[in-house]
Design a protein around this motif. Structure first.
Motif, short mmCIF file in Angstrom:
data_model
loop_
_atom_site.label_atom_id
_atom_site.label_comp_id
_atom_site.label_asym_id
_atom_site.label_seq_id
_atom_site.Cartn_x
_atom_site.Cartn_y
_atom_site.Cartn_z
N ALA A 49 1.15 -1.25 0.03
CA ALA A 49 0.23 0.11 0.11
C ALA A 49 0.94 1.37 -0.11
N LEU A 50 1.89 1.26 0.86
CA LEU A 50 2.45 2.08 0.76
C LEU A 50 3.46 2.38 -0.20
N ASP A 51 4.08 1.46 -0.92
CA ASP A 51 5.09 1.35 -1.96
C ASP A 51 3.98 2.28 -3.04
N ILE A 52 2.46 1.64 -3.20
CA ILE A 52 1.23 2.09 -4.53
C ILE A 52 1.41 3.40 -4.26
N LEU A 53 1.01 4.23 -3.06
CA LEU A 53 0.76 5.55 -2.39
C LEU A 53 1.57 6.42 -2.79
N GLU A 54 2.94 5.76 -2.97
CA GLU A 54 4.89 7.00 -3.36
C GLU A 54 3.86 6.79 -4.75
N ARG A 55 3.21 6.18 -5.89
CA ARG A 55 3.55 6.46 -7.45
C ARG A 55 1.75 7.04 -7.64
N GLU A 56 0.54 7.22 -7.04
CA GLU A 56 -0.12 7.41 -7.23
C GLU A 56 -0.94 8.42 -6.23
N SER A 57 -2.02 8.79 -6.32
CA SER A 57 -2.41 9.82 -5.32
C SER A 57 -4.06 9.45 -5.76
N PHE A 58 -4.60 8.71 -4.49
CA PHE A 58 -5.20 8.22 -4.11
C PHE A 58 -6.75 8.97 -3.49
N ASP A 59 -8.04 9.02 -3.27
CA ASP A 59 -8.86 10.10 -2.66
C ASP A 59 -9.46 9.57 -1.33
N LEU A 60 -9.34 7.72 -1.17
CA LEU A 60 -9.56 7.51 -0.11
C LEU A 60 -8.82 6.30 -0.04
N VAL A 61 -8.93 5.06 1.31
CA VAL A 61 -8.21 4.13 1.13
C VAL A 61 -9.36 3.74 2.84
N LEU A 62 -9.81 2.51 2.09
CA LEU A 62 -9.88 1.20 3.07
C LEU A 62 -8.60 0.30 2.88
N CYS A 63 -8.86 0.02 4.81
CA CYS A 63 -7.74 -0.79 5.35
C CYS A 63 -8.37 -1.49 6.53
N ASP A 64 -8.12 -3.03 6.15
CA ASP A 64 -8.22 -3.53 7.00
C ASP A 64 -7.76 -3.59 8.76
N TYR A 65 -7.95 -3.46 9.40
CA TYR A 65 -7.05 -2.92 10.94
C TYR A 65 -5.66 -3.84 10.82
N ARG A 66 -6.10 -5.49 10.91
CA ARG A 66 -5.27 -6.77 11.23
C ARG A 66 -4.44 -6.80 9.55
N LEU A 67 -3.64 -6.63 9.50
CA LEU A 67 -3.25 -7.43 8.51
C LEU A 67 -1.19 -8.27 8.44
N ASP A 68 -0.78 -8.85 7.44
CA ASP A 68 0.24 -10.17 8.13
C ASP A 68 1.49 -9.16 8.32
N ASP A 69 1.27 -8.11 7.80
CA ASP A 69 2.96 -6.91 8.19
C ASP A 69 2.67 -5.62 9.15
N THR A 70 1.39 -5.50 9.21
CA THR A 70 0.66 -4.40 10.36
C THR A 70 0.21 -3.97 10.54
N ASP A 71 -0.69 -3.14 10.91
CA ASP A 71 -2.14 -2.56 11.03
C ASP A 71 -2.23 -1.41 10.85
N GLY A 72 -3.56 -1.74 10.46
CA GLY A 72 -4.59 -0.19 10.32
C GLY A 72 -3.74 1.29 11.07
N ARG A 73 -4.15 0.85 11.83
CA ARG A 73 -3.44 1.91 12.79
C ARG A 73 -2.15 2.43 12.29
N GLU A 74 -0.99 1.87 12.76
CA GLU A 74 0.30 2.01 11.48
C GLU A 74 -0.37 2.34 10.46
N ILE A 75 -0.66 2.26 9.29
CA ILE A 75 -1.26 2.48 7.59
C ILE A 75 -1.60 4.08 7.91
#
Length: 471
Positions: free
Chosen positions: A38-64
């Motif tokens: 997600a952070l990689d694609i955000l560096e390349r493209e701009s988005f109006d809105l992000v829908l993020c699951d709180y529990r992810l394999d490599d981090t969590d929604g709070r950190e994102i």
């Protein structure tokens, strides 16, 4: 231009279903399964809105959320999780999330939340954009020209702006009055953006669409399991707006029972979610709007007088578009600039005939109607200047002796002025039928032709023939 949404969810099936659903509803959607991606694609493209699951394999929604708000503050964030934890929900909203939704996801709920989040983010983005400032000679304060607010040169517009400049820095509750479509929500946002609360949420709520059963939950929120159908904990609009401004549109439509609950919350500046015993302190500025006469409603017994006086610390009447004179053209040029951006066009302005029509029309739908007309005629225009031939029939009638294959004004002279015979009687009946149907469908010629059971070309020819008979 489609709004861009990024979905971050390590459950591939959920991401795929959400992507397809939102795509069908007009959004440009991208999906990833990890926070790193997600952070990689955000560096390349701009988005109006992000829908993020709180529990992810490599981090969590709070950190994102923290990283997005630090690096991409113009992007809105909604957190999605399978676990309902109200403390976590409040923490995430304080960190900048628009909302917190628990699974299972319901299509109407998620779409409604996304649309509200995009609208709120758009208002915040406008506040962070470079802003034109005007010096307020009366107070010495700087006035931030909110990008959606259009300042005119008429006396009515000058009076409106002066009232906004006067009341914005205070915390007074305000009643906005005016006909439908005059821009009451835009004025409310402008007041918020020029207040000390500008960095806090602006939350808009349409009271006209609320049922008695849902109003309490929408205003105050509810706890999971507090009533049948309460499948998750919901934060109400008052709590969402805490610290900022709550805009209540069509306030006169609320039931008397809900008005009583609202009065208690406004007086005490505390609320309890439905199903909870815990009180939550509130610091919310309230701006309400109505196209009704609330004083008359008090006399009829449909609106509480004590609630009216709580809201009416200051009142502003927003003038109808027709009362703003040549400001109509200022509004039109602003909407044309927006339409050019939406349609990727370079239309420079309006012909003299179009300007005459815009100024002569009565604009019963006010600013909202003008905005829709400009968008429609911009779409129909191929050149650098908008011409009369793309105007709706009800507008092109405002110019004398105008004649075009697609926009022919209906004649004012009745056929009964001619000697009565069967031919004229038939023509008169035909004229009456055509005019009646055109009025019923707001001069939509396609619909009119369908109702009259003729094709569009035949309809145009009949109007031309009737006009010719009366010249």
């Amino acid at each position: 231009m489609k709004k861009k949404i990024l979905i971050i969810d390590d459950e591939v099936n959920i991401g795929l279903l959400l992507s397809k659903f939102l795509g069908r509803n007009g959004f440009d959607v991208s999906t990833v399964i990890t926070g790193g991606a997600a952070l990689d694609i955000l560096e390349r493209e701009s988005f109006d809105l992000v829908l993020c699951d709180y529990r992810l394999d490599d981090t969590d929604g709070r950190e994102i959320l923290i990283k997005i708000k630090d690096n991409y503050p113009l992007t809105g964030v909604i957190i999605i999780t399978g676990y309902s934890d109200i403390k976590l929900a409040v923490e995430l909203i304080k960190l900048g999330a628009y909302d917190y939704i628990t699974k299972p996801l319901y299509p109407d709920e998620i779409l409604n939340t996304i649309n509200k989040a995009l609208e709120t983010q758009r208002a915040l983005n406008a506040d962070q954009a470079p802003s034109k400032k005007k010096n307020n000679a009366d107070s010495g304060a700087d006035y931030i020209n909110y990008t959606e607010y259009i300042d005119g040169t008429s006396e009515a517009s000058a009076s409106l702006l002066k009232q906004i400049q006067l009341i914005a820095p205070t915390s007074y509750s305000i009643i906005l009055t005016g006909k439908s479509g005059t821009g009451k929500e835009c004025v409310a946002k402008t007041i918020h953006m020029n207040s000390l609360r500008r960095d806090k949420p602006f939350v808009a709520m349409d009271c006209g669409s609320l049922t008695k059963e849902l109003a309490g939950s929408e205003f105050f929120g509810h706890e999971k399991g507090s009533f049948t159908g309460a499948l998750y904990t919901k934060i109400g609009h008052f709590e969402q707006a805490n610290g900022g401004t709550l805009f209540l549109d069509e306030i006169g439509n609320l039931s008397y029972e809900i008005q009583a609950s609202l009065l208690r919350t406004v007086q005490e500046r505390k609320l309890k979610r439905i199903g909870s015993t815990k009180e939550i302190d509130l610091d919310v500025r309230i701006i309400v709007a109505t196209n009704e006469n609330l004083v008359n409603n008090i006399g009829k017994g449909t609106f509480r007088e004590d609630l009216y006086h709580r809201f009416n610390e200051f009142s502003i009447h927003i003038p109808s578009l027709k009362k703003r004179g040549n400001d109509i053209l200022i509004f039109a040029k602003k909407f044309l600039a927006v339409a050019n951006q939406e349609l990727n066009k370079d239309i420079r302005g309006f012909s003299e005939g179009v300007q005459e029509c815009l100024l002569n029309y009565s604009w019963p739908g006010n600013v909202r109607e003008l905005k829709n007309v400009i968008r429609r005629i911009s779409l129909l225009t191929d050149g650098r200047e908008i011409q009369v031939d793309v105007l709706p029939l009800e507008l092109s009638n405002g110019i004398k002796n105008y004649n075009h294959d697609y926009h022919i004004p209906l004649i004012k002279t009745r056929i009964t002025d001619h000697p009565r015979n069967l031919k004229n009687a038939s023509q008169e009946a035909e004229y009456d039928a055509i005019l009646r149907v055109l009025k019923e469908v707001s001069f939509n010629k396609t619909k009119a032709a369908k109702i009259l059971n003729i094709d569009r070309k035949t309809l145009y020819n009949k109007i031309k023939a009737i006009q010719a008979d009366n010249e």
